[in-house]
Scaffold this active site. Structure first.
Site, PDB file in Angstrom:
ATOM      1  N   GLU A  94       0.787  -1.228   0.000  1.00 45.54           N
ATOM      2  CA  GLU A  94       0.000   0.000   0.000  1.00 45.54           C
ATOM      3  C   GLU A  94       0.817   1.274   0.000  1.00 45.54           C
ATOM      4  O   GLU A  94       1.971   1.300   0.414  1.00 45.54           O
ATOM      5  CB  GLU A  94      -0.888   0.021   1.237  1.00 45.54           C
ATOM      6  CG  GLU A  94      -1.988  -0.972   1.113  1.00 45.54           C
ATOM      7  CD  GLU A  94      -2.701  -1.141   2.412  1.00 45.54           C
ATOM      8  OE1 GLU A  94      -3.798  -1.683   2.399  1.00 45.54           O
ATOM      9  OE2 GLU A  94      -2.155  -0.716   3.447  1.00 45.54           O
ATOM     10  N   CYS A 107       3.180   8.388   1.894  1.00 47.45           N
ATOM     11  CA  CYS A 107       3.664   7.318   2.768  1.00 47.45           C
ATOM     12  C   CYS A 107       3.856   6.067   1.902  1.00 47.45           C
ATOM     13  O   CYS A 107       2.901   5.560   1.325  1.00 47.45           O
ATOM     14  CB  CYS A 107       2.613   7.080   3.856  1.00 47.45           C
ATOM     15  SG  CYS A 107       3.041   5.744   4.974  1.00 47.45           S
ATOM     16  N   CYS A 114       5.908  -7.842   6.859  1.00 45.56           N
ATOM     17  CA  CYS A 114       6.974  -7.404   7.757  1.00 45.56           C
ATOM     18  C   CYS A 114       7.316  -8.551   8.696  1.00 45.56           C
ATOM     19  O   CYS A 114       6.446  -9.322   9.079  1.00 45.56           O
ATOM     20  CB  CYS A 114       6.514  -6.190   8.567  1.00 45.56           C
ATOM     21  SG  CYS A 114       7.818  -5.435   9.565  1.00 45.56           S
ATOM     22  N   CYS A 118       5.744  -6.716  15.664  1.00 51.93           N
ATOM     23  CA  CYS A 118       5.290  -5.813  16.735  1.00 51.93           C
ATOM     24  C   CYS A 118       3.840  -6.169  17.093  1.00 51.93           C
ATOM     25  O   CYS A 118       3.006  -6.375  16.207  1.00 51.93           O
ATOM     26  CB  CYS A 118       5.394  -4.359  16.288  1.00 51.93           C
ATOM     27  SG  CYS A 118       7.099  -3.891  15.896  1.00 51.93           S
ATOM     28  N   CYS A 121       0.739  -4.083  15.680  1.00 52.07           N
ATOM     29  CA  CYS A 121       0.730  -3.717  14.260  1.00 52.07           C
ATOM     30  C   CYS A 121       0.127  -4.841  13.429  1.00 52.07           C
ATOM     31  O   CYS A 121       0.552  -5.995  13.539  1.00 52.07           O
ATOM     32  CB  CYS A 121       2.149  -3.412  13.791  1.00 52.07           C
ATOM     33  SG  CYS A 121       2.223  -2.965  12.043  1.00 52.07           S
ATOM     34  N   CYS A 341      -3.231   3.283  10.131  1.00 47.20           N
ATOM     35  CA  CYS A 341      -2.528   2.053  10.390  1.00 47.20           C
ATOM     36  C   CYS A 341      -3.387   0.983  11.036  1.00 47.20           C
ATOM     37  O   CYS A 341      -4.166   1.257  11.933  1.00 47.20           O
ATOM     38  CB  CYS A 341      -1.398   2.397  11.335  1.00 47.20           C
ATOM     39  SG  CYS A 341      -0.195   1.161  11.329  1.00 47.20           S
TER      40      CYS A 341
HETATM   41  N1  SAH Z   1       8.706  -0.736  10.415  1.00 46.86           N
HETATM   42  C1  SAH Z   1       8.960   0.676  10.500  1.00 46.86           C
HETATM   43  C2  SAH Z   1       8.123   1.474   9.532  1.00 46.86           C
HETATM   44  C3  SAH Z   1       6.632   1.466   9.827  1.00 46.86           C
HETATM   45  S1  SAH Z   1       6.197   3.058  10.292  1.00 46.86           S
HETATM   46  C4  SAH Z   1       8.796   1.128  11.925  1.00 46.86           C
HETATM   47  O1  SAH Z   1       8.399   0.313  12.750  1.00 46.86           O
HETATM   48  O2  SAH Z   1       9.091   2.272  12.259  1.00 46.86           O
HETATM   49  C5  SAH Z   1       4.619   2.801  10.894  1.00 46.86           C
HETATM   50  C6  SAH Z   1       4.416   3.373  12.286  1.00 46.86           C
HETATM   51  O3  SAH Z   1       3.078   3.098  12.713  1.00 46.86           O
HETATM   52  C7  SAH Z   1       5.347   2.761  13.282  1.00 46.86           C
HETATM   53  O4  SAH Z   1       5.741   3.690  14.236  1.00 46.86           O
HETATM   54  C8  SAH Z   1       4.451   1.708  13.884  1.00 46.86           C
HETATM   55  O5  SAH Z   1       4.924   1.310  15.137  1.00 46.86           O
HETATM   56  C9  SAH Z   1       3.127   2.439  13.950  1.00 46.86           C
HETATM   57  N2  SAH Z   1       1.979   1.527  14.071  1.00 46.86           N
HETATM   58  C10 SAH Z   1       1.905   0.219  13.754  1.00 46.86           C
HETATM   59  N3  SAH Z   1       0.676  -0.283  14.022  1.00 46.86           N
HETATM   60  C11 SAH Z   1      -0.046   0.733  14.519  1.00 46.86           C
HETATM   61  C12 SAH Z   1      -1.398   0.850  14.945  1.00 46.86           C
HETATM   62  N4  SAH Z   1      -2.214  -0.200  14.916  1.00 46.86           N
HETATM   63  N5  SAH Z   1      -1.810   2.064  15.348  1.00 46.86           N
HETATM   64  C13 SAH Z   1      -0.991   3.135  15.339  1.00 46.86           C
HETATM   65  N6  SAH Z   1       0.295   3.073  14.935  1.00 46.86           N
HETATM   66  C14 SAH Z   1       0.770   1.893  14.535  1.00 46.86           C
END
Ligand code: SAH
Length: 372
Positions: A94, A107, A114, A118, A121, A341
């Site tokens: 996306e 973005c 991935c 986490c 996520c 997200c």
């Molecule tokens: N993998 C990289 C790039 C992704 S950036 C990283 O972790 O930084 C995407 C951002 O959105 C990251 O800070 C991630 O932790 C955050 N994120 C992931 N899932 C989310 C969610 N459900 N709600 C809000 N933020 C989220």
């Protein structure tokens, strides 16, 4: 028959020069090609009229300019646009465009899926499919401009790029770094390094390498002020703890003469959003080139977390600011099209549109985030 042509969108200017020289051409052709591609948005070699005819024929035989294919496009009432793109027959990823009064942010994704796992996520639930190529990363920006109606001679329509879509960019270092060079090249897109931000979950060795090889702005997904909690939320913390991660951040800023690192902090109700945790966060970062970006959690089906209450977010913000650290709250955008997200998990791209031979695009979860 497999296509052996090289996708020019994946070559940095020195690589393109070498490619041309190897074929007996002149190196200045690389500058001309960059101009056609990135300043004029041209993808048809025949339209590149100042290139010698023989060279154009050679390009047609051995090179191509291929953009990711759009599977779906959704326009939000707030101007946010989300595209589901197809990398190849079986893979989807996306891209999100987020305009506001001061800037227009794109973005982009660096991987399909991935592997960082986490816990908050949704992309993690999809697992890791594959790295995007440099051409697929640069191609997203090229495609977005085209989708937004860019014409030769127009001003750039995207002011900021964030590598905050699907994937962990530093786990795809080999392709992400050349892609950033192409995006920053003054004869290419000519983005400012302060407006091209790479976000990482904290791959410490690659952060040191990045300091040597690139100079993009850095964002780090911190999400907790102590190792015990961070290890639960961001498992890579078990390998590289907060102290190591912060050392790598300050090193990066020193090396790059950069302004500050943005620390992303997802606000999870009752998990990491207490005033005491805000004070602990401020203590970690105070006196360093750091700013905090609080991201209200975007729930997705099956997620074990809830978004922090607005009052808790406000109180947390106040505590961080009081602790002497710059902080902001990210506004959620594109709610009506699930562009924030974590909202796409479990949705399978319409099978009728994705059935290609016997293959089907898998579940595409969203790791993109939306920056106010
Ligand atoms: N993998 C990289 C790039 C992704 S950036 C990283 O972790 O930084 C995407 C951002 O959105 C990251 O800070 C991630 O932790 C955050 N994120 C992931 N899932 C989310 C969610 N459900 N709600 C809000 N933020 C989220």
């Amino acid at each position: 028959m497999t296509d052996t042509r090289v996708n020019l969108l994946g070559l940095t200017r020195p690589e393109l020069e070498a490619w041309i020289l190897e074929r007996g051409g002149k190196s200045f052709r690389a500058r001309q090609l960059f101009h056609w591609l990135y300043k004029r948005g041209e993808t048809d070699f025949d339209a590149m009229t100042d290139l010698a005819k023989a060279f154009r024929e050679q390009l047609k035989a051995e090179a191509c300019v291929t953009l990711p294919e759009v599977v779906t496009r959704q326009d939000s009432t707030d101007g946010t646009i989300k595209w589901m793109l197809r990398a190849d027959n079986a893979q989807g990823f996306e891209m999100v465009y987020i305009p506001d009064a001061e800037r227009a942010t794109l973005c982009i994704s660096s991987q399909v899926g991935c592997a960082m796992d986490c816990s908050f996520c949704s992309t993690a639930q999809q697992g890791f499919n594959r790295n995007l190529t440099a051409a697929e990363i640069v191609g997203q920006v090229f495609l977005a401009q085209k989708e937004l109606g860019f014409k030769a001679g127009d001003d750039r329509m995207i002011s900021n790029i964030v590598l905050m879509g699907m994937g962990e960019p530093l786990a795809n270092f080999r392709n992400v770094v050349p892609a950033t060079r192409i995006l920053l090249d003054d004869l290419g897109f000519d983005f400012s390094r302060r407006r091209l931000t790479l976000s990482t979950s904290g791959l410490v060795p690659q952060m040191y390498k990045l300091a040597e090889e690139s100079n993009v702005a850095l964002a780090v997904s911190l999400h907790a002020p102590d190792d015990e909690l961070r290890s639960q939320l961001v498992p890579i913390n078990k390998r590289h703890n907060i102290a190591e991660l912060l050392d790598a951040c300050w090193h990066y800023i020193d090396e790059q003469n950069g302004r500050s690192v943005t620390f992303e902090y997802v606000m999870l109700d009752g998990i990491n959003d207490s005033p005491a945790q805000a004070r602990a966060l401020a203590r970690l970062l105070k006196g360093h080139p750091a700013k905090v970006n609080l991201i209200p959690f975007n729930p997705f089906p099956g997620s074990p977390y809830r978004r922090s209450k607005p009052e808790a977010i406000k109180a947390f913000l106040d505590q961080v600011l009081k602790g002497g650290v710059m902080a902001t709250v990210r506004r959620t955008r594109g709610d009506d099209i699930d562009a924030a997200c974590g909202q796409l998990v479990g949705k399978v791209i319409d099978r009728t549109t994705v059935r290609l031979g016997s293959k089907r695009i898998g579940v595409v979860a969203e790791g993109t985030e939306v920056r106010a």
